[in-house]
Design an enzyme around this catalytic site. Structure first.
Site, PDB file in Angstrom:
ATOM      1  N   TYR A   1      12.146   2.682 -11.987  1.00  0.00           N
ATOM      2  CA  TYR A   1      11.007   3.358 -11.348  1.00  0.00           C
ATOM      3  C   TYR A   1       9.867   3.549 -12.346  1.00  0.00           C
ATOM      4  O   TYR A   1       8.704   3.275 -12.057  1.00  0.00           O
ATOM      5  CB  TYR A   1      11.500   4.702 -10.797  1.00  0.00           C
ATOM      6  CG  TYR A   1      10.530   5.458  -9.916  1.00  0.00           C
ATOM      7  CD1 TYR A   1      10.410   5.169  -8.554  1.00  0.00           C
ATOM      8  CD2 TYR A   1       9.752   6.488 -10.435  1.00  0.00           C
ATOM      9  CE1 TYR A   1       9.540   5.880  -7.737  1.00  0.00           C
ATOM     10  CE2 TYR A   1       8.875   7.211  -9.625  1.00  0.00           C
ATOM     11  CZ  TYR A   1       8.780   6.911  -8.280  1.00  0.00           C
ATOM     12  OH  TYR A   1       7.910   7.626  -7.469  1.00  0.00           O
TER      13      TYR A   1
ATOM     14  N   SER B   1       2.559   7.309  -9.768  1.00  0.00           N
ATOM     15  CA  SER B   1       3.379   8.517  -9.936  1.00  0.00           C
ATOM     16  C   SER B   1       3.051   9.103 -11.303  1.00  0.00           C
ATOM     17  O   SER B   1       2.516   8.399 -12.173  1.00  0.00           O
ATOM     18  CB  SER B   1       4.862   8.123  -9.889  1.00  0.00           C
ATOM     19  OG  SER B   1       5.693   9.183 -10.339  1.00  0.00           O
TER      20      SER B   1
HETATM   21  P1  NAD Z   1       9.366   8.240   1.683  1.00  0.00           P
HETATM   22  O1  NAD Z   1      10.767   7.810   1.425  1.00  0.00           O
HETATM   23  O2  NAD Z   1       9.076   9.377   2.600  1.00  0.00           O
HETATM   24  O3  NAD Z   1       8.493   7.013   2.206  1.00  0.00           O
HETATM   25  C1  NAD Z   1       8.679   5.731   1.731  1.00  0.00           C
HETATM   26  C2  NAD Z   1       8.153   4.777   2.771  1.00  0.00           C
HETATM   27  O4  NAD Z   1       8.380   3.447   2.285  1.00  0.00           O
HETATM   28  C3  NAD Z   1       8.886   4.871   4.121  1.00  0.00           C
HETATM   29  O5  NAD Z   1       7.959   4.627   5.166  1.00  0.00           O
HETATM   30  C4  NAD Z   1       9.900   3.738   4.027  1.00  0.00           C
HETATM   31  O6  NAD Z   1      10.302   3.246   5.301  1.00  0.00           O
HETATM   32  C5  NAD Z   1       9.083   2.719   3.276  1.00  0.00           C
HETATM   33  N1  NAD Z   1       9.881   1.682   2.644  1.00  0.00           N
HETATM   34  C6  NAD Z   1      10.950   1.806   1.823  1.00  0.00           C
HETATM   35  N2  NAD Z   1      11.412   0.600   1.484  1.00  0.00           N
HETATM   36  C7  NAD Z   1      10.618  -0.309   2.098  1.00  0.00           C
HETATM   37  C8  NAD Z   1      10.585  -1.727   2.155  1.00  0.00           C
HETATM   38  N3  NAD Z   1      11.484  -2.480   1.493  1.00  0.00           N
HETATM   39  N4  NAD Z   1       9.629  -2.330   2.902  1.00  0.00           N
HETATM   40  C9  NAD Z   1       8.728  -1.587   3.599  1.00  0.00           C
HETATM   41  N5  NAD Z   1       8.707  -0.241   3.586  1.00  0.00           N
HETATM   42  C10 NAD Z   1       9.644   0.383   2.848  1.00  0.00           C
HETATM   43  O7  NAD Z   1       8.768   8.477   0.212  1.00  0.00           O
HETATM   44  P2  NAD Z   1       7.405   9.110  -0.315  1.00  0.00           P
HETATM   45  O8  NAD Z   1       7.786  10.232  -1.206  1.00  0.00           O
HETATM   46  O9  NAD Z   1       6.431   9.324   0.770  1.00  0.00           O
HETATM   47  O10 NAD Z   1       6.920   7.931  -1.285  1.00  0.00           O
HETATM   48  C11 NAD Z   1       5.759   7.178  -1.074  1.00  0.00           C
HETATM   49  C12 NAD Z   1       5.255   6.671  -2.417  1.00  0.00           C
HETATM   50  O11 NAD Z   1       4.884   7.779  -3.239  1.00  0.00           O
HETATM   51  C13 NAD Z   1       6.288   5.877  -3.212  1.00  0.00           C
HETATM   52  O12 NAD Z   1       5.657   4.775  -3.843  1.00  0.00           O
HETATM   53  C14 NAD Z   1       6.752   6.875  -4.253  1.00  0.00           C
HETATM   54  O13 NAD Z   1       7.228   6.262  -5.407  1.00  0.00           O
HETATM   55  C15 NAD Z   1       5.463   7.644  -4.515  1.00  0.00           C
HETATM   56  N6  NAD Z   1       5.664   8.951  -5.115  1.00  0.00           N
HETATM   57  C16 NAD Z   1       6.379   9.919  -4.475  1.00  0.00           C
HETATM   58  C17 NAD Z   1       6.540  11.132  -5.098  1.00  0.00           C
HETATM   59  C18 NAD Z   1       7.300  12.258  -4.469  1.00  0.00           C
HETATM   60  O14 NAD Z   1       7.512  13.262  -5.153  1.00  0.00           O
HETATM   61  N7  NAD Z   1       7.684  12.168  -3.221  1.00  0.00           N
HETATM   62  C19 NAD Z   1       5.999  11.360  -6.368  1.00  0.00           C
HETATM   63  C20 NAD Z   1       5.279  10.349  -6.977  1.00  0.00           C
HETATM   64  C21 NAD Z   1       5.121   9.150  -6.345  1.00  0.00           C
END
Ligand code: NAD
Length: 256
Positions: free
Chosen positions: A151, A138
């Site tokens: 985080y 991130s």
């Molecule tokens: P999201 O909530 O859409 O997806 C998260 C996924 O992780 C889902 O499939 C959920 O079921 C799964 N998950 C959650 N807890 C879990 C567990 N204990 N075991 C197995 N699976 C689990 O979120 P996203 O935005 O797609 O995030 C994906 C990654 O990207 C994360 O690591 C997040 O930190 C990172 N990220 C997101 C953003 C953003 O702006 N959305 C920015 C930077 C980084």
């Protein structure tokens, strides 16, 4: 490009993980999906791209379940060639109010799970002398924000972990890199927007604009497709010597 190879993307029933899984499938990779969302729908979306797809519901905070998932993947596809550590959760609170159980969960899911999947995937990658480890970090892997101590700690941690693994595999065909997205409009961020709108008594659209205005100079969300494009590039021969980088896709967030 990835025909005959297999990929495992943690947390791939929605959001960024699902987008990356689809992009890898479009390159011909068979897929192991993971996550707590609608597994049937995610599986159907990826299968539509003409590859073999499995889902394993391991809880990424539980090492024994991760071990079971990695065993399952190896039995089904022989080995994992592309490992994408993507599963992540967020919790927003001041450090003195941060529930210790939430701290442990954020560190376990966003950081420690990648240690377990990586340690279990690397031996077969070494045997094949090819592998791609892509950690979804991130902008918060490079800079901090208030109220996100767990985080930020986990994401800084995974950037460091990415570099260590890159050094350990530097003389092999295995690469380890991190992708550092800015704001992406997924469920994880929508919750923060909705909470902000409720807290400040403003509209969701206003909350969304405030969120972008605070951090992301482009004032546009990064898209799942842009991140997936970078993941595909990192799997390509052009990226053979891209090792240990933390690559921002953040609309200028960390350039400030
Ligand atoms: P999201 O909530 O859409 O997806 C998260 C996924 O992780 C889902 O499939 C959920 O079921 C799964 N998950 C959650 N807890 C879990 C567990 N204990 N075991 C197995 N699976 C689990 O979120 P996203 O935005 O797609 O995030 C994906 C990654 O990207 C994360 O690591 C997040 O930190 C990172 N990220 C997101 C953003 C953003 O702006 N959305 C920015 C930077 C980084």
């Amino acid at each position: 490009m990835l025909k005959g190879k297999s990929a495992l993307v943690t947390g791939s029933t929605s959001g960024i993980g699902l987008g990356i899984a689809k992009a890898l499938a479009a390159q011909g990779a068979n897929l192991v999906l993971n996550g707590f969302g609608d597994a049937g729908a995610a599986k159907a979306e990826v299968e539509a791209l003409g590859v073999a797809v499995e889902h394993h519901g391991a809880d990424m905070s539980k090492p024994a379940e991760i071990e079971d998932m990695m065993r399952f993947a190896a039995e089904r596809f022989g080995r994992i060639d592309v490992l994408v550590n993507n599963a992540g959760i967020q919790h927003v609170a001041k450090v003195e109010d941060f529930p210790t159980e939430r701290w442990d969960a954020v560190i376990a899911i966003n950081l420690t799970s990648a240690f377990h999947t990586t340690r279990l995937a690397v031996p077969a990658m070494r045997e094949a002398n090819w592998g791609r480890i892509i950690n979804i970090a991130s902008a918060h892997g490079l800079v901090a924000s208030a109220q996100k101590s767990a985080y930020v700690a986990a994401k800084h941690g995974i950037v460091g972990f990415t570099k260590s693994v890159a050094l350990e595999t530097a003389t092999t065909g295995i690469t380890s890199n991190a992708i550092c997205p800015g704001w992406v409009l997924t469920a994880l961020v929508q919750k923060q927007i909705d909470d902000r709108a409720a807290r400040e008594g403003i509209s969701v659209l206003q909350a969304q604009n405030e969120l972008l205005g605070e951090k992301q100079p482009s004032l546009q969300f990064t898209t799942v497709e842009q991140l997936a494009g970078l993941a595909v590039f990192l799997c390509s021969p052009a990226a053979d010597q891209v090792r240990g980088v933390a690559w921002q896709v953040d609309g200028g967030w960390t350039a400030q």
